[in-house]
Each structure stands twice: as structure tokens, then as C-alpha cells.
Scaffold this active site. Structure first.
Site, PDB file in Angstrom:
ATOM      1  N   GLY A  36       0.821  -1.200   0.000  1.00 14.31           N
ATOM      2  CA  GLY A  36       0.000   0.000   0.000  1.00 14.31           C
ATOM      3  C   GLY A  36       0.853   1.247   0.000  1.00 14.31           C
ATOM      4  N   ASN A  37       0.211   2.391  -0.082  1.00 11.45           N
ATOM      5  CA  ASN A  37       0.947   3.655  -0.110  1.00 11.45           C
ATOM      6  C   ASN A  37       1.619   3.969   1.222  1.00 11.45           C
ATOM      7  OD1 ASN A  37       0.419   5.008  -2.811  1.00 11.45           O
ATOM      8  ND2 ASN A  37      -1.662   4.451  -2.197  1.00 11.45           N
ATOM      9  N   ASP A  51      -5.675  -3.705  -5.037  1.00 10.62           N
ATOM     10  CA  ASP A  51      -6.209  -3.860  -3.684  1.00 10.62           C
ATOM     11  C   ASP A  51      -7.723  -3.993  -3.697  1.00 10.62           C
ATOM     12  OD1 ASP A  51      -6.349  -1.201  -4.581  1.00 10.62           O
ATOM     13  OD2 ASP A  51      -6.266  -0.371  -2.571  1.00 10.62           O
ATOM     14  N   VAL A  81       1.949  -5.067   4.020  1.00 14.58           N
ATOM     15  CA  VAL A  81       1.526  -6.135   4.921  1.00 14.58           C
ATOM     16  C   VAL A  81       1.922  -7.478   4.319  1.00 14.58           C
ATOM     17  CG1 VAL A  81      -0.394  -7.191   6.161  1.00 14.58           C
ATOM     18  CG2 VAL A  81      -0.412  -4.731   5.713  1.00 14.58           C
TER      19      VAL A  81
END
Length: 257
Positions: A8-9, A109, A13
Site C-alpha cells: 500500500g501507499n 487492492d 503487509v
């Protein structure tokens, strides 16, 4: 074992699966300046906590919304795991029909969330992901991704407030005792937290109406728990939804080979 990587930005994870079961997750900051080797050291350190080594990983799936980091993690997979990763994007078999004007515009995502959400909870369904942006994704009763909404996330919204209003202090994002703040900090907390709860509930209510009124609402992402406790629309928080979607898509592509 299988390694799911959600880039993600703000955060990356990692999820380790053994025979289809999620056994461990880790979270690290997304840093575009880190090298392949630096990320490898971090992952090696995480693995050491559970006596895992690179050679234990037989498959890897990657969902990334940060294009500069995608090739870094692809190279990491080749160099250290000796595995070709499945990078989720156009051309990858998802099992999800995407009814969007340009399917290539839908972030990885959002696709993996929709795949996992429909697989676990069925449809119609709304998935709310509290990330750098807050995304709302709608899946109909046929399991088709039909679109959604994107709004600024809580983090970047509060950062903009701090940057533009110089007299306002930086605050901890916790729910105040009352929506009527008695000081500057509690007033800001009330405006931010209850403002986002209202936004989520309104968008979900309107989406439900368009979906026929019976859609489930599932939330995921870092601040999902904070918002869900007072939301009238969110029914469940599933923090592993994205990782589960990566695993499902990986397995569907392996089955087709």
C-alpha cells in the site's frame, strides 16, 4: 508455504499461509527509497521470529498500488526466494467479472478485496477499505464488481488539516467521549472521527439502495475498528481480507496452469 504481499501507499503487509491457513502477519512502512536488499533484511528478521526461512516459501502473490515498489518486490522474490511471484493486475485470472468502464483502472487492492469479500460473505456486498484513501467497492449478487467510490483517507485528511490550520495541534486519532468537544483536541477528534463515520454510513446507505437494499457491509484497513464501532452500516471488520484475496487469486491461477 505461501507468502501474500500487500503493498500500500503507507504500509506493506505480509501474510504467511500454511496449507491455506493464515498463520502470521507483519506490517512495515512502505518506503520507496529502500532497496531490494534492505527489504530482504526486514523480511528475514520477521521470518526469524517464527523460525521460517526463505526456502520454506513455495509461492508468492503480490497486490500493489505503488508502481515504483512492485519491481523491487518482484526482484526480491527472484533473488531471495527463488520464486516467480504472481503480480495481480490486468491479465491475471481473478474469477471476478469487472463491470467497470475501464477494468484496468481498478486497483489491485480493490480487486483482491472484492474477490475475498464475495468468496467469504457472498453478495450483494460493499467492502470499505480504510487505507491512505478510503475505498468503497460494490459487488452484486452475481459476484460481479460493479464499481465504487474513493475518498481521501482519515490520515491524509487530518494531515491536510494540520498543514493548513497552523493553530490546530496534532492529535491522537481516538474517539472522544462526546461529539460536543470541550476543548480543541476533543473538538477535532469529534469532527474527524464522527465526520468519517457519517461519510461511511451515508455512502454505504446510498450504495445499498442501488444494490437493492440487502447488501452486507464489510470493513478492512488500519482504522476500520475505530470507525466500525459507531457505524450504523458496517457489519463486520475483517483485517485479513486483502491477504485472503491475494491467496485466492494465486490459487485460481495455479489451478489454471
Amino acid at each position: 508455504m505461501f507468502l501474500a504481499i500487500d503493498i500500500g501507499n503507507t504500509n506493506i503487509v505480509l501474510g504467511i499461509y500454511d496449507k491455506g491457513k493464515l498463520i502470521k502477519t507483519w506490517r512495515m512502512a512502505a518506503d520507496r527509497n529502500k532497496t531490494v536488499d534492505e527489504y530482504a533484511v526486514l523480511i528475514h528478521n520477521f521470518f526469524s521470529f517464527i523460525n521460517l526461512s526463505f526456502k520454506d516459501i513455495e509461492g508468492i502473490g503480490i497486490a500493489s498500488v505503488v508502481p515504483p515498489l512492485t519491481p523491487i518486490f518482484e526482484q526480491l522474490c527472484y533473488n531471495y526466494f527463488k520464486v516467480k511471484p504472481l503480480v495481480i493486475g490486468p491479465g491475471v485470472r481473478t474469477g471476478l467479472k469487472i463491470k467497470f468502464e475501464n477494468p484496468r483502472e481498478v486497483g489491485a487492492d480493490r480487486i483482491v478485496n472484492a474477490v475475498a469479500g464475495y468468496h467469504i460473505y457472498g453478495g450483494p456486498l460493499i467492502v470499505v477499505d480504510f487505507g491512505t484513501a478510503t475505498t468503497f467497492d460494490a459487488i452484486n449478487d452475481k459476484g460481479e464488481y460493479i464499481g465504487g467510490a474513493i475518498s481521501p483517507g482519515i490520515g491524509i485528511s487530518t494531515e491536510a488539516l494540520f498543514a493548513r490550520a497552523s493553530k490546530l495541534p496534532r492529535i491522537e486519532l481516538v474517539k472522544p467521549l462526546s461529539v460536543i468537544g470541550k476543548n480543541t483536541v476533543s473538538a477535532m477528534q469529534a469532527g474527524i472521527i464522527y465526520g468519517f463515520i457519517g461519510q461511511v454510513d451515508e455512502i454505504c446507505a446510498r450504495m445499498k439502495k442501488e444494490l437493492g437494499g440487502a447488501a452486507k457491509v464489510i470493513a478492512t484497513g488500519g482504522l476500520a475498528e475505530l470507525i466500525a464501532t459507531d457505524s450504523r452500516q458496517i457489519e463486520k471488520v475483517d483485517q485479513n481480507l486483502t491477504l485472503e484475496g491475494i491467496r485466492l487469486i494465486y490459487e485460481r491461477n495455479q489451478a489454471g496452469n
